[in-house]
Design a protein around this motif. Structure first.
Motif, PDB file in Angstrom:
ATOM      1  N   ASP A   1     -43.897 -12.482  25.740  1.00  0.00           N
ATOM      2  CA  ASP A   1     -43.887 -11.813  24.593  1.00  0.00           C
ATOM      3  C   ASP A   1     -45.061 -11.615  23.863  1.00  0.00           C
ATOM      4  N   LEU A   2     -45.539 -10.062  23.761  1.00  0.00           N
ATOM      5  CA  LEU A   2     -46.814 -10.007  23.271  1.00  0.00           C
ATOM      6  C   LEU A   2     -46.717 -10.144  21.629  1.00  0.00           C
ATOM      7  N   MET A   3     -45.431 -10.180  21.099  1.00  0.00           N
ATOM      8  CA  MET A   3     -45.267 -10.309  19.795  1.00  0.00           C
ATOM      9  C   MET A   3     -45.731 -11.683  19.218  1.00  0.00           C
ATOM     10  N   GLU A   4     -45.563 -12.599  20.146  1.00  0.00           N
ATOM     11  CA  GLU A   4     -45.932 -13.979  20.109  1.00  0.00           C
ATOM     12  C   GLU A   4     -47.498 -14.286  20.067  1.00  0.00           C
ATOM     13  N   MET A   5     -48.293 -13.449  20.775  1.00  0.00           N
ATOM     14  CA  MET A   5     -49.692 -13.576  20.850  1.00  0.00           C
ATOM     15  C   MET A   5     -50.563 -12.833  19.820  1.00  0.00           C
ATOM     16  N   TYR A   6     -49.813 -11.709  19.018  1.00  0.00           N
ATOM     17  CA  TYR A   6     -50.350 -10.795  18.010  1.00  0.00           C
ATOM     18  C   TYR A   6     -50.200 -10.891  16.639  1.00  0.00           C
ATOM     19  N   GLY A   7     -51.302 -11.214  15.903  1.00  0.00           N
ATOM     20  CA  GLY A   7     -51.293 -11.359  14.574  1.00  0.00           C
ATOM     21  C   GLY A   7     -50.485 -12.461  14.164  1.00  0.00           C
ATOM     22  N   ARG A   8     -50.574 -13.638  14.923  1.00  0.00           N
ATOM     23  CA  ARG A   8     -50.117 -14.919  14.435  1.00  0.00           C
ATOM     24  C   ARG A   8     -51.255 -15.942  14.071  1.00  0.00           C
ATOM     25  N   ASN A   9     -50.925 -17.175  13.743  1.00  0.00           N
ATOM     26  CA  ASN A   9     -52.164 -18.067  13.423  1.00  0.00           C
ATOM     27  C   ASN A   9     -52.162 -19.013  14.465  1.00  0.00           C
ATOM     28  N   PRO A  10     -53.372 -19.541  14.655  1.00  0.00           N
ATOM     29  CA  PRO A  10     -53.795 -20.458  15.740  1.00  0.00           C
ATOM     30  C   PRO A  10     -52.695 -21.573  16.247  1.00  0.00           C
ATOM     31  N   ALA A  11     -52.047 -21.997  15.254  1.00  0.00           N
ATOM     32  CA  ALA A  11     -51.109 -23.154  15.761  1.00  0.00           C
ATOM     33  C   ALA A  11     -49.851 -22.397  16.249  1.00  0.00           C
ATOM     34  N   HIS A  12     -49.601 -21.288  15.904  1.00  0.00           N
ATOM     35  CA  HIS A  12     -48.350 -20.592  16.527  1.00  0.00           C
ATOM     36  C   HIS A  12     -48.913 -20.281  18.101  1.00  0.00           C
ATOM     37  N   TYR A  13     -50.086 -19.801  18.187  1.00  0.00           N
ATOM     38  CA  TYR A  13     -50.467 -19.608  19.576  1.00  0.00           C
ATOM     39  C   TYR A  13     -50.369 -20.814  20.480  1.00  0.00           C
ATOM     40  N   ALA A  14     -50.864 -21.977  19.834  1.00  0.00           N
ATOM     41  CA  ALA A  14     -50.986 -22.966  20.604  1.00  0.00           C
ATOM     42  C   ALA A  14     -49.398 -23.625  20.964  1.00  0.00           C
ATOM     43  N   GLU A  15     -48.636 -23.428  20.262  1.00  0.00           N
ATOM     44  CA  GLU A  15     -47.181 -23.970  20.392  1.00  0.00           C
ATOM     45  C   GLU A  15     -46.674 -23.036  21.390  1.00  0.00           C
ATOM     46  N   TYR A  16     -47.001 -21.662  21.283  1.00  0.00           N
ATOM     47  CA  TYR A  16     -46.261 -20.690  22.195  1.00  0.00           C
ATOM     48  C   TYR A  16     -46.772 -20.826  23.685  1.00  0.00           C
ATOM     49  N   TRP A  17     -48.252 -21.189  24.062  1.00  0.00           N
ATOM     50  CA  TRP A  17     -48.824 -21.505  25.145  1.00  0.00           C
ATOM     51  C   TRP A  17     -48.295 -22.739  25.864  1.00  0.00           C
ATOM     52  N   LYS A  18     -48.049 -23.634  24.835  1.00  0.00           N
ATOM     53  CA  LYS A  18     -47.607 -25.011  25.560  1.00  0.00           C
ATOM     54  C   LYS A  18     -46.275 -24.918  25.972  1.00  0.00           C
ATOM     55  N   ALA A  19     -45.393 -24.074  25.314  1.00  0.00           N
ATOM     56  CA  ALA A  19     -44.001 -23.621  25.962  1.00  0.00           C
ATOM     57  C   ALA A  19     -44.056 -22.984  27.156  1.00  0.00           C
ATOM     58  N   VAL A  20     -45.088 -21.758  27.260  1.00  0.00           N
ATOM     59  CA  VAL A  20     -45.181 -21.139  28.480  1.00  0.00           C
ATOM     60  C   VAL A  20     -45.553 -22.293  29.565  1.00  0.00           C
ATOM     61  N   GLN A  21     -46.482 -23.044  29.534  1.00  0.00           N
ATOM     62  CA  GLN A  21     -46.931 -24.101  30.334  1.00  0.00           C
ATOM     63  C   GLN A  21     -45.916 -25.018  30.846  1.00  0.00           C
ATOM     64  N   GLU A  22     -44.876 -25.316  29.694  1.00  0.00           N
ATOM     65  CA  GLU A  22     -43.749 -26.207  30.237  1.00  0.00           C
ATOM     66  C   GLU A  22     -42.625 -25.583  31.158  1.00  0.00           C
ATOM     67  N   LEU A  23     -42.349 -24.181  30.820  1.00  0.00           N
ATOM     68  CA  LEU A  23     -41.608 -23.392  31.588  1.00  0.00           C
ATOM     69  C   LEU A  23     -42.249 -23.536  33.126  1.00  0.00           C
ATOM     70  N   TRP A  24     -43.438 -23.229  33.181  1.00  0.00           N
ATOM     71  CA  TRP A  24     -43.841 -23.245  34.795  1.00  0.00           C
ATOM     72  C   TRP A  24     -43.872 -24.488  35.451  1.00  0.00           C
ATOM     73  N   LEU A  25     -44.281 -25.513  34.474  1.00  0.00           N
ATOM     74  CA  LEU A  25     -44.176 -26.827  35.240  1.00  0.00           C
ATOM     75  C   LEU A  25     -42.818 -27.224  35.576  1.00  0.00           C
ATOM     76  N   ARG A  26     -41.871 -27.024  34.803  1.00  0.00           N
ATOM     77  CA  ARG A  26     -40.591 -27.483  35.098  1.00  0.00           C
ATOM     78  C   ARG A  26     -39.835 -26.717  36.138  1.00  0.00           C
TER      79      ARG A  26
END
Length: 289
Positions: A96-121
């Motif tokens: 979701d590009l809206m999760e990666m645009y115009g947000r703060n670093p903490a949100h980007y980190a949370e989002y990317w960790k969730a993407v990693q988790e999906l792939w690992l699971r």
């Protein structure tokens, strides 16, 4: 969490042999963005993506998906899952590009960790995963399909699949790349990743992105037939083999997980990348209007 899940695969492999008890249809459960439907055949469920308009991998979707998958993994009635879209025409448009645009670093980190988790699971899942690709599947949508044990795509020239991140001005991370290389080979992956190639069904089959292409109205029936073939293999031997084939690549991400998150945050926060995303999102708005 991923390592613990992998350990549970080995610990419980011996107890998951044979055909499981038929699943009662009343056990269907649904979140807002993911619908899980037990099949009449024993031990199989269908997970349908339901995140309109294009099944993008939003933070909320990622969270619900992992929870739904975990429920199935913890229920010994289930041995296999068919992944598909509730909306024919779009399997998943990816991150979701809206999760990666115009947000703060903490949100980007949370989002990317969730993407990693999906792939690992998905990649380490002890379940048999069959992708019934009934629509377009670019970028993260392709990644979800790549984690599956078998991929069936609808024969529709309007549909395409691939990792097209470079077209958006961003770069596929190393574990996207590794998964792709392991699927299609180094040279084919290198060329496709640099060009951001989206393969129509026939080409996707030729290069090995998908395992089979069938008429659109046969995607789900074929997925069930393939699932039956995989279910005929004893769980313990299949799971141990899958773990043997996949563990090293998954461990590579687990080992570098925090560094990968920081790299993503640093990269996506760049002014040039935010500008590229802004331009791309503007083009999407113009297409809709």
């Amino acid at each position: 969490m991923a390592l613990a899940a992998a350990s549970r695969v080995l610990l419980h492999a011996g107890s998951r042999l044979g055909r499981r008890e038929a699943v009662d249809g009343a056990r269907r459960f649904a979140n807002k963005r993911v619908v899980v439907e037990p099949e009449a055949a024993a031990g199989v469920a269908v997970m349908k993506f339901k995140n309109p308009p294009v099944n993008s991998l939003s933070l909320e979707f990622l969270t619900e998906f992992v929870i739904s998958l975990e429920k199935l993994e913890n229920d010994k009635s289930f041995r296999g899952v068919i992944l598909t879209s509730e909306r024919p025409g779009i399997f998943s448009a990816g991150l979701d590009l809206m999760e990666m645009y115009g947000r703060n670093p903490a949100h980007y980190a949370e989002y990317w960790k969730a993407v990693q988790e999906l792939w690992l699971r998905l990649y380490l899942s002890n379940l048999i995963l069959v992708a019934a690709i009934n629509g377009a599947s670019p970028a993260g949508g392709c990644l979800v399909a790549l984690t599956c044990d078998y991929r069936i795509m609808a024969d529709n020239p309007k549909y395409a699949i691939g990792l097209n991140e470079t077209l958006l001005g961003i770069v596929a991370p190393f574990w996207f790349k590794d998964n792709f290389v392991n699927t299609v080979g180094h040279r084919a992956a290198e060329r496709a990743l640099q060009l951001g190639t989206l393969f129509p069904p026939a080409e996707a089959l030729k290069v090995g992105v998908v395992d089979e292409v069938v008429p659109e109205d046969q995607v789900h029936s074929k997925a069930r037939a393939v699932m039956a073939q995989w279910l005929a293999i004893p769980d313990h031997s299949r799971q141990l083999t899958k773990s043997m084939m996949r563990k090293a690549m998954a461990d590579n991400l687990i080992k570098q997980r925090e560094a990968d998150i920081q790299n993503f945050v640093s990269f996506i926060s760049r002014d040039s990348i935010q500008k590229s995303l802004s331009m791309y999102l503007e083009k999407l708005k113009q297409k809709k209007s």
